[in-house]
Scaffold this motif. Structure first.
Motif, PDB file in Angstrom:
ATOM      1  N   VAL A  96      59.890   4.194 -24.580  1.00  0.00           N
ATOM      2  CA  VAL A  96      60.639   5.395 -24.448  1.00  0.00           C
ATOM      3  C   VAL A  96      59.660   6.380 -23.424  1.00  0.00           C
ATOM      4  CG1 VAL A  96      61.367   7.238 -25.779  1.00  0.00           C
ATOM      5  CG2 VAL A  96      62.090   4.987 -26.105  1.00  0.00           C
ATOM      6  N   LEU A  97      58.366   6.364 -24.004  1.00  0.00           N
ATOM      7  CA  LEU A  97      57.566   7.425 -23.373  1.00  0.00           C
ATOM      8  C   LEU A  97      57.216   7.072 -21.881  1.00  0.00           C
ATOM      9  CD1 LEU A  97      54.990   8.155 -26.425  1.00  0.00           C
ATOM     10  CD2 LEU A  97      57.034   9.551 -25.660  1.00  0.00           C
ATOM     11  N   ALA A  98      57.041   5.608 -21.788  1.00  0.00           N
ATOM     12  CA  ALA A  98      56.525   5.476 -20.560  1.00  0.00           C
ATOM     13  C   ALA A  98      57.803   5.598 -19.301  1.00  0.00           C
ATOM     14  CB  ALA A  98      56.499   3.916 -20.616  1.00  0.00           C
ATOM     15  N   LEU A  99      59.162   5.499 -19.994  1.00  0.00           N
ATOM     16  CA  LEU A  99      60.132   5.738 -19.063  1.00  0.00           C
ATOM     17  C   LEU A  99      60.332   7.054 -18.669  1.00  0.00           C
ATOM     18  CD1 LEU A  99      62.681   4.762 -17.685  1.00  0.00           C
ATOM     19  CD2 LEU A  99      63.859   4.704 -19.686  1.00  0.00           C
ATOM     20  N   ILE A 100      60.055   8.154 -19.860  1.00  0.00           N
ATOM     21  CA  ILE A 100      60.237   9.499 -19.852  1.00  0.00           C
ATOM     22  C   ILE A 100      58.954   9.996 -18.711  1.00  0.00           C
ATOM     23  CG2 ILE A 100      59.684  11.729 -20.712  1.00  0.00           C
ATOM     24  CD1 ILE A 100      60.863  10.703 -23.196  1.00  0.00           C
ATOM     25  N   THR A 105      51.445  13.903  -8.377  1.00  0.00           N
ATOM     26  CA  THR A 105      52.112  12.664  -9.030  1.00  0.00           C
ATOM     27  C   THR A 105      51.110  11.424  -9.109  1.00  0.00           C
ATOM     28  OG1 THR A 105      53.182  11.925  -7.076  1.00  0.00           O
ATOM     29  CG2 THR A 105      54.441  13.019  -8.672  1.00  0.00           C
ATOM     30  N   ASN A 106      50.306  11.332  -8.117  1.00  0.00           N
ATOM     31  CA  ASN A 106      49.177  10.238  -7.923  1.00  0.00           C
ATOM     32  C   ASN A 106      48.135  10.355  -9.061  1.00  0.00           C
ATOM     33  OD1 ASN A 106      50.868   8.867  -6.034  1.00  0.00           O
ATOM     34  ND2 ASN A 106      49.368   9.972  -4.339  1.00  0.00           N
ATOM     35  N   ILE A 107      47.635  11.487  -9.086  1.00  0.00           N
ATOM     36  CA  ILE A 107      46.688  11.962 -10.118  1.00  0.00           C
ATOM     37  C   ILE A 107      47.121  11.684 -11.297  1.00  0.00           C
ATOM     38  CG2 ILE A 107      45.254  13.875 -10.921  1.00  0.00           C
ATOM     39  CD1 ILE A 107      45.139  15.086  -8.214  1.00  0.00           C
ATOM     40  N   PHE A 108      48.384  12.225 -11.801  1.00  0.00           N
ATOM     41  CA  PHE A 108      48.975  11.746 -13.156  1.00  0.00           C
ATOM     42  C   PHE A 108      49.108  10.174 -13.336  1.00  0.00           C
ATOM     43  CE2 PHE A 108      50.628  16.378 -12.647  1.00  0.00           C
ATOM     44  CZ  PHE A 108      50.009  16.953 -13.765  1.00  0.00           C
ATOM     45  N   ARG A 109      49.645   9.543 -12.256  1.00  0.00           N
ATOM     46  CA  ARG A 109      49.653   8.098 -12.482  1.00  0.00           C
ATOM     47  C   ARG A 109      48.374   7.692 -12.732  1.00  0.00           C
ATOM     48  NH1 ARG A 109      53.783   6.414  -7.463  1.00  0.00           N
ATOM     49  NH2 ARG A 109      55.403   8.019  -7.906  1.00  0.00           N
ATOM     50  N   THR A 110      47.159   7.982 -12.226  1.00  0.00           N
ATOM     51  CA  THR A 110      46.064   7.474 -12.500  1.00  0.00           C
ATOM     52  C   THR A 110      45.485   7.753 -13.890  1.00  0.00           C
ATOM     53  OG1 THR A 110      45.454   7.801 -10.158  1.00  0.00           O
ATOM     54  CG2 THR A 110      43.658   7.415 -11.581  1.00  0.00           C
ATOM     55  N   HIS A 160      48.829   1.172 -23.708  1.00  0.00           N
ATOM     56  CA  HIS A 160      49.847   0.656 -22.670  1.00  0.00           C
ATOM     57  C   HIS A 160      50.883   1.373 -22.029  1.00  0.00           C
ATOM     58  CE1 HIS A 160      48.772  -2.963 -25.589  1.00  0.00           C
ATOM     59  NE2 HIS A 160      47.983  -3.009 -24.585  1.00  0.00           N
ATOM     60  N   ILE A 161      50.809   2.620 -22.362  1.00  0.00           N
ATOM     61  CA  ILE A 161      52.294   3.373 -21.637  1.00  0.00           C
ATOM     62  C   ILE A 161      51.650   3.593 -20.202  1.00  0.00           C
ATOM     63  CG2 ILE A 161      52.706   5.765 -21.383  1.00  0.00           C
ATOM     64  CD1 ILE A 161      52.808   6.287 -24.485  1.00  0.00           C
ATOM     65  N   GLY A 162      50.705   3.665 -19.787  1.00  0.00           N
ATOM     66  CA  GLY A 162      50.326   3.757 -18.383  1.00  0.00           C
ATOM     67  C   GLY A 162      50.684   2.512 -17.609  1.00  0.00           C
ATOM     68  N   PHE A 174      47.227   8.522 -16.402  1.00  0.00           N
ATOM     69  CA  PHE A 174      48.028   7.758 -17.643  1.00  0.00           C
ATOM     70  C   PHE A 174      47.607   6.178 -17.699  1.00  0.00           C
ATOM     71  CE2 PHE A 174      51.101  11.176 -17.342  1.00  0.00           C
ATOM     72  CZ  PHE A 174      51.172  11.801 -18.604  1.00  0.00           C
ATOM     73  N   PHE A 175      47.242   5.887 -16.100  1.00  0.00           N
ATOM     74  CA  PHE A 175      46.861   4.163 -16.150  1.00  0.00           C
ATOM     75  C   PHE A 175      45.538   3.770 -16.816  1.00  0.00           C
ATOM     76  CE2 PHE A 175      45.622   0.222 -13.857  1.00  0.00           C
ATOM     77  CZ  PHE A 175      46.578  -0.428 -14.510  1.00  0.00           C
TER      78      PHE A 175
END
Length: 283
Positions: free
Chosen positions: A82-86, A98-103, A155-157, A105-106
């Motif tokens: 749910v959190l990963a989809l949000i 967005t690229n910074i946030f993706r990094t 695992h969310i990232g 979270f991952f």
């Protein structure tokens, strides 16, 4: 060219195939055999039939760990996905960085489970101490919640990346058609995006469920099964059976538990795959 590729194909596959046979197939087959034996080492195994399986199935700690692991798998799978989809929906919107946030979270996915377990053990114990609650070694409820927080955070990232790929694969024409028809953002999510995300959901649910059932290193470092084995998940119960008991029979019982564990995980994964795959739609 095609004939040459067919001719030399086995040569290129052979090293990987040999490694797979030596590293997986042979140990797996030998493990199944040892589950029917009494042993301390592979060389002194004595065949005793189904005695190990009977003892394993009668072990109340095994079933307690199974129920705990099942509850953990359900809660952690829901929270993680749910959190990963949000987050994926937010990061596929029109926001900056967005690229910074993706990094960011991952990144937790790149840290080893043992390290994360000890880090979160310190953090959670500090919080429990500040609010006057028993520490993890004496607090089974906090230990269970801590395992969910740790696993979800790690695992969310990874799941987010899979959901982002699925969202970006939805044709713009479909989204535009929904908008023209007057669908709200919520209606578009429920009736358009989620049905077309089912392949990604299938993959994420499979990974989340199997990872939850196989969880060991985080369990070992965060709670070590304490207090009184009340936070001991299935993988750790098998480990404890092997190494925390004295006597020849316990090695075989532990191996029998491992085989039962394998069957349970495969069965659950196949049921989940069939249930979610049937809901996938063609794009």
């Amino acid at each position: 060219m095609e004939k040459a590729l067919r001719r030399w194909f086995p040569l290129f596959v052979l090293p990987t195939l040999c490694a797979f046979i030596i590293g997986f197939i042979i140990p797996f087959a030998e493990g199944i055999y040892l589950s029917f034996c009494e042993f301390t080492t592979v060389s002194d195994a004595k065949f005793i039939g189904l005695a190990n399986y009977i003892s394993a199935l009668k072990d109340w700690s095994f079933w307690r760990s199974f129920l705990l692991t099942s509850a953990f798998a359900i809660v952690s799978t829901l929270v993680t996905n749910v959190l990963a989809l949000i987050i994926a929906l937010a990061l596929t919107g029109k926001i900056k960085g967005t690229n910074i946030f993706r990094t960011i979270f991952f990144l937790p996915n790149l840290i080893g489970g043992i390290v994360l377990g000890y880090i979160w053990q310190i953090l959670i114990n500090c919080v429990l101490y500040k609010i006057g609650q028993p520490l993890l070694a004496l607090n089974s409820q906090a230990g269970f919640i801590g395992l969910i927080i740790l696993t979800s955070w790690q695992h969310i990232g990874y799941m987010m990346i899979i959901y982002i790929a699925g969202l970006q694969n939805i044709p713009d024409a479909v989204l535009e058609a929904a908008k023209i028809d007057g669908a709200s953002k919520w209606e578009t999510l429920i009736h358009v995006k989620l049905p077309m995300l089912m392949p990604s959901i299938t993959i994420c649910l499979f990974l989340s469920i199997t990872n939850a059932f196989k969880l060991f290193d985080q369990n070992l470092s965060l709670t070590a099964g304490e207090p009184g084995h009340l936070t001991e998940l299935l993988a750790m119960n098998i480990y404890s059976t092997f190494y925390s008991h004295s006597g020849l029979q316990w090695m075989g019982i532990g191996q029998a538990k491992a085989v039962i564990f394998f069957v349970i995980v495969v069965a659950i994964a196949l049921v989940q795959l069939k249930a979610t795959h049937s809901k996938e739609v063609q794009q």
